[in-house]
Design a protein around this motif. Structure first.
Motif, PDB file in Angstrom:
ATOM      1  N   LEU A  57      14.139  11.428 -17.037  1.00 14.42           N
ATOM      2  CA  LEU A  57      13.147  12.232 -16.315  1.00 14.42           C
ATOM      3  C   LEU A  57      12.072  11.353 -15.692  1.00 14.42           C
ATOM      4  N   GLY A  58      11.696  10.279 -16.393  1.00 16.34           N
ATOM      5  CA  GLY A  58      10.718   9.361 -15.829  1.00 16.34           C
ATOM      6  C   GLY A  58      11.259   8.672 -14.589  1.00 16.34           C
ATOM      7  N   GLY A  59      12.520   8.332 -14.610  1.00 17.03           N
ATOM      8  CA  GLY A  59      13.130   7.708 -13.445  1.00 17.03           C
ATOM      9  C   GLY A  59      13.246   8.658 -12.275  1.00 17.03           C
ATOM     10  N   VAL A  60      13.534   9.910 -12.558  1.00 20.18           N
ATOM     11  CA  VAL A  60      13.655  10.904 -11.484  1.00 20.18           C
ATOM     12  C   VAL A  60      12.281  11.235 -10.899  1.00 20.18           C
ATOM     13  N   ALA A  61      11.268  11.296 -11.744  1.00 19.32           N
ATOM     14  CA  ALA A  61       9.937  11.720 -11.297  1.00 19.32           C
ATOM     15  C   ALA A  61       9.159  10.615 -10.592  1.00 19.32           C
ATOM     16  N   SER A  62       9.489   9.366 -10.889  1.00 22.29           N
ATOM     17  CA  SER A  62       8.686   8.279 -10.302  1.00 22.29           C
ATOM     18  C   SER A  62       9.172   7.920  -8.896  1.00 22.29           C
ATOM     19  N   ASN A  63       8.278   7.347  -8.119  1.00 17.27           N
ATOM     20  CA  ASN A  63       8.599   6.931  -6.760  1.00 17.27           C
ATOM     21  C   ASN A  63       8.596   5.416  -6.639  1.00 17.27           C
ATOM     22  N   PRO A  65      10.409   1.516  -6.823  1.00 18.35           N
ATOM     23  CA  PRO A  65      11.710   0.986  -6.396  1.00 18.35           C
ATOM     24  C   PRO A  65      12.733   0.936  -7.538  1.00 18.35           C
ATOM     25  N   PHE A  66      12.264   0.938  -8.765  1.00 14.88           N
ATOM     26  CA  PHE A  66      13.177   0.853  -9.908  1.00 14.88           C
ATOM     27  C   PHE A  66      13.488   2.216 -10.520  1.00 14.88           C
ATOM     28  N   SER A  67      13.180   3.281  -9.832  1.00 16.50           N
ATOM     29  CA  SER A  67      13.381   4.619 -10.397  1.00 16.50           C
ATOM     30  C   SER A  67      14.869   4.914 -10.618  1.00 16.50           C
ATOM     31  N   THR A  68      15.720   4.450  -9.735  1.00 15.47           N
ATOM     32  CA  THR A  68      17.160   4.674  -9.904  1.00 15.47           C
ATOM     33  C   THR A  68      17.673   3.932 -11.126  1.00 15.47           C
ATOM     34  N   VAL A  69      17.238   2.688 -11.287  1.00 15.52           N
ATOM     35  CA  VAL A  69      17.650   1.888 -12.444  1.00 15.52           C
ATOM     36  C   VAL A  69      17.143   2.536 -13.725  1.00 15.52           C
ATOM     37  N   LEU A  70      15.908   3.021 -13.704  1.00 15.84           N
ATOM     38  CA  LEU A  70      15.335   3.686 -14.873  1.00 15.84           C
ATOM     39  C   LEU A  70      16.104   4.966 -15.203  1.00 15.84           C
ATOM     40  N   GLY A  71      16.500   5.734 -14.205  1.00  9.61           N
ATOM     41  CA  GLY A  71      17.283   6.949 -14.435  1.00  9.61           C
ATOM     42  C   GLY A  71      18.648   6.644 -15.020  1.00  9.61           C
ATOM     43  N   ILE A  72      19.298   5.614 -14.494  1.00 11.07           N
ATOM     44  CA  ILE A  72      20.617   5.230 -15.020  1.00 11.07           C
ATOM     45  C   ILE A  72      20.494   4.722 -16.448  1.00 11.07           C
ATOM     46  N   LEU A  73      19.469   3.913 -16.706  1.00  9.63           N
ATOM     47  CA  LEU A  73      19.231   3.416 -18.054  1.00  9.63           C
ATOM     48  C   LEU A  73      18.965   4.578 -19.024  1.00  9.63           C
ATOM     49  N   GLY A  74      18.180   5.556 -18.581  1.00  9.03           N
ATOM     50  CA  GLY A  74      17.917   6.725 -19.420  1.00  9.03           C
ATOM     51  C   GLY A  74      19.181   7.499 -19.727  1.00  9.03           C
ATOM     52  N   PHE A  75      20.050   7.637 -18.720  1.00  7.11           N
ATOM     53  CA  PHE A  75      21.306   8.344 -18.941  1.00  7.11           C
ATOM     54  C   PHE A  75      22.172   7.597 -19.944  1.00  7.11           C
TER      55      PHE A  75
END
Length: 127
Positions: A57-63, A65-75
């Motif tokens: 959720l943090g990766g999806v909500a943030s804008n 450049p690393f938001s995609t990496v954070l979302g994948i890591l969270g998944f």
């Protein structure tokens, strides 16, 4: 809640009757001690999964450049937590000596082959 002595004797008698009347079913229903999923694994896995959901959720909500990496890591963290919570631990594992490994392989292949033969025989009888 513990069973009384009378209830334990009745349960033992029922178990003996079941083994006498239908040993195949009784053996299939028996579970070896210590093979269940532990509460500790469920709680720890659930906590890791919740942390993974938070990262996702943090990766999806943030804008950033690393938001995609954070979302994948969270998944991935969430999936690892669910996997850990739903698998069984390796309690009472045997030593990995070559002799014990050969014994396990021989016994498992015998059990596997005998199970296949039994199923084949049952199908032939039914036809």
């Amino acid at each position: 809640m513990a069973l009384s002595e009378h209830e334990q004797r009745l349960l033992d008698q029922l178990e003996q009757q079941l083994h006498a009347e239908d040993p195949k079913f009784a053996n299939s229903m028996a579970t070896p001690a210590g093979t269940g999923i532990s509460t500790r694994r469920i709680v720890l896995g659930a906590l890791v999964a919740v942390a993974g959901i938070g990262l996702l959720l943090g990766g999806v909500a943030s804008n950033t450049p690393f938001s995609t990496v954070l979302g994948i890591l969270g998944f991935l963290v969430m999936g690892a937590g669910v996997y850990y919570a739903t698998t069984r631990g390796k309690r009472g594992s045997r030593p990995n000596s070559p002799a014990s490994r050969k014994e396990r392989e021989a016994s498992s292949s015998k059990n596997f082959m005998s199970n296949l033969e039994n199923k084949w025989d049952e199908r032939k009888r039914d036809q």
